[in-house]
Design an enzyme around this catalytic site. Structure first.
Site, PDB file in Angstrom:
ATOM      1  CB  SER A 114     -48.112  -8.037   5.480  1.00 46.49           C
ATOM      2  OG  SER A 114     -48.974  -6.968   5.098  1.00 46.49           O
ATOM      3  CE  LYS A 146     -50.583  -5.342   7.775  1.00 48.54           C
ATOM      4  NZ  LYS A 146     -50.803  -5.305   6.309  1.00 48.54           N
ATOM      5  CB  SER A 167     -51.289  -7.427   2.759  1.00 49.47           C
ATOM      6  OG  SER A 167     -50.040  -7.468   2.120  1.00 49.47           O
TER       7      SER A 167
END
Length: 530
Positions: A149, A92, A173
């Site tokens: 996210s 990520k 997220s």
């Protein structure tokens, strides 16, 4: 493995990219049936093929990944034990390799192939991602967001580009994009793994297609963090102390009472059970035991629910039926009828398979009277229909959490928030902690829809809080996992959200694997992005 070089750029194969599990890849690489170099070359070809439309990556590290794959092959040839040998992963964000979990995965033999997308600037909501080529699209519906996210991580896993990608979860997220992309998303107990988040709200997590791969992630990262001299200490000792299940005055009485008888977004902020091997430190010499690893990982593929459960129980991966409580809204969320009905149907299928005992519901499903179950009119959605038995009746004293939104926002803004607001936030947090402690004194699992709404379009969520059912457990610190539950009438995935007591990630992972084994959701392939 052969790259899909015959497809036009920006497209997926008609049935999506077929992706073996990380467990299976590692077993084959350790047995030298596959080379890490070939696995990574295939992965890079898939990314090149799909990325113009998917936009799941901000950077692709082709040279570094090829070099690392060659190193893995050399280690395997030298007899070095690598539990995740040759498994390509996404990490990520551009700084993702700095995270302790990512370092542990690399030490276990994983090969990072790129940095996945996260939200860009310009919006207060975080359920989207900005890749190198533009906005990240949902592999199931290109006109919808993948969530965030950890947007690119979820999209890359769902599209079959990688079998595993890292994430972080500060308000949902990991779990929200997992639900909206139809994959598995694990949020770990806050403080169990290192985190750079100063507020203590964020926890490390992972997105995978298969529960066995999430379990492999969990074993590898905890073994690395817990190893003497690792230098990686779970974040926030005070936070971990706070997460010990409290027993304030009144909790025992509430536990007995709750035991069943006989939105805009937060600002800034899929399949097997099984183990690959007995835990062993990565990088040590030893034999792979690949045949046994694959057999254990694939055992739950038996046909039919009873056979699947029996196969999983034979390798010790399914617990006895657990007591589970269902809530569509946690007492405050405005949950839409479709995700509530689909997630509730998935929970009923778990009960039908003998995996859980739905001992009443915390809140009744949010559904209009006589409303059709989503998908009843379409054969492809038939698996979303509820089981043919009466729905459990709500418990006379249902759990009702206080809406965690104001407290989350205040704690995220600390230390700049007004002291009175911070004090109120801590009081709300303590009250919800007390109510959850009462619930978990009488139940093993809490089940909810992962999100109160379907994936929104690229113009944003409007006034909806997609975090409404997830961020309560960033405040409380409980581990949670989103697993695929089915599809709504628009063909968008829906997630079933499972929450357990602090430190019970292994239980969540066993249940997720058992759910896959009995196929609580229909198998479908993502659409090809236009």
């Amino acid at each position: 493995m052969r790259p899909h070089t015959s497809l036009p750029p920006g497209s997926l194969p008609p049935n999506g990219f077929p992706t073996p599990s990380a467990v299976r890849i590692a077993a084959a690489v350790r047995a030298r049936e596959l080379s890490a170099v070939d696995v990574v070359a295939d992965t890079l070809a898939r990314i090149e093929q799909a990325e113009p439309a998917l936009c799941a990556f901000v950077e692709v590290w082709a040279e570094e990944a090829s070099r690392r794959a060659a190193e893995v092959d050399a280690q395997v040839a030298a007899g070095v034990w690598l539990p995740l040998a040759g498994v390509p992963i996404g990490v990520k964000g551009r700084a993702g390799l700095r995270a302790a979990a990512a370092r542990a995965l690399v030490a276990a033999g994983c090969v990072p192939v790129g940095a996945t997308s996260v939200p860009g600037p310009g919006t207060p909501w975080q359920t989207w991602g900005l890749g190198a080529g533009g906005r990240t699209v949902n592999p199931w519906r290109a006109d919808r967001t993948p969530g965030g996210s950890s947007a690119g991580s979820a999209a890359a896993v769902a599209a079959g580009l990688v079998p595993m990608a890292t994430g972080t979860d500060g308000a949902g997220s990991v779990r929200i994009p997992a639900a909206w992309c139809g994959v598995v998303g694990l949020k770990t107990t806050n403080g169990r793994l290192p985190s750079a988040d100063r507020t203590g709200l964020a926890a490390a997590g992972v997105l995978t297609r298969y529960a066995s791969d999430a379990a492999a992630y969990w074993r590898c990262v905890t073994a690395a963090v817990d190893a003497p001299g690792s230098g990686d200490v779970g974040g926030g000792g005070a936070e971990r102390d706070r997460q010990k299940e409290p027993d304030p005055a009144g909790t025992a009485q509430e536990a007995e009472a709750t035991r069943p008888a006989g939105t805009s977004e937060a600002p800034r902020a899929a399949g097997t059970a099984g183990t690959v091997e007995a835990p062993r430190a990565a990088g040590t010499a030893g034999t792979a035991g690949s045949a046994r690893a694959v057999a254990r990982a694939e055992a739950p593929y038996a046909v039919g629910a009873a056979q699947a459960v029996g196969a999983a129980q034979a390798v010790g991966d399914v617990p006895a039926p657990l007591t589970a409580l269902w809530s569509a809204d946690l007492g405050f969320a405005d949950t839409d009828p479709q995700p509530a009905a689909i997630a509730h149907s998935a929970a009923l299928r778990l009960a039908d398979a003998g995996l859980i005992r739905l001992a009443g519901v915390v809140r009744p499903p949010v559904r209009r009277a006589n409303a059709p179950v989503p998908g009843d009119a379409a054969p492809s959605h038939a698996a979303n229909a509820p089981a043919r038995h009466p729905e459990p009746q709500p418990h006379p004293r249902p759990l009702r959490l206080e809406d965690p939104g104001p407290a989350w926002l205040a704690l995220r803004a600390a230390p700049d928030a007004d002291p009175a607001i911070l004090q109120a936030a801590q009081e709300l947090r303590a009250e919800n902690d007390r109510r959850l402690a009462a619930l978990f004194a009488g139940a093993d699992l809490l089940l909810t829809p992962t999100t109160p709404n379907a994936p929104h379009g690229h113009d944003g969520p409007g006034d909806r809080y997609s975090t409404a059912l997830t961020w309560a457990f960033n405040l409380s610190g409980h581990p949670a996992i989103s697993i695929p539950a089915g599809f709504d009438a628009d063909g968008c995935p829906v997630g079933l959200h499972l929450v357990a007591r602090h430190g019970e990630e292994a239980l969540l992972l066993r249940m997720a694997g058992a759910a896959e084994a009995v196929r609580i959701h229909p198998a479908r392939a993502p659409e090809a992005p236009a």
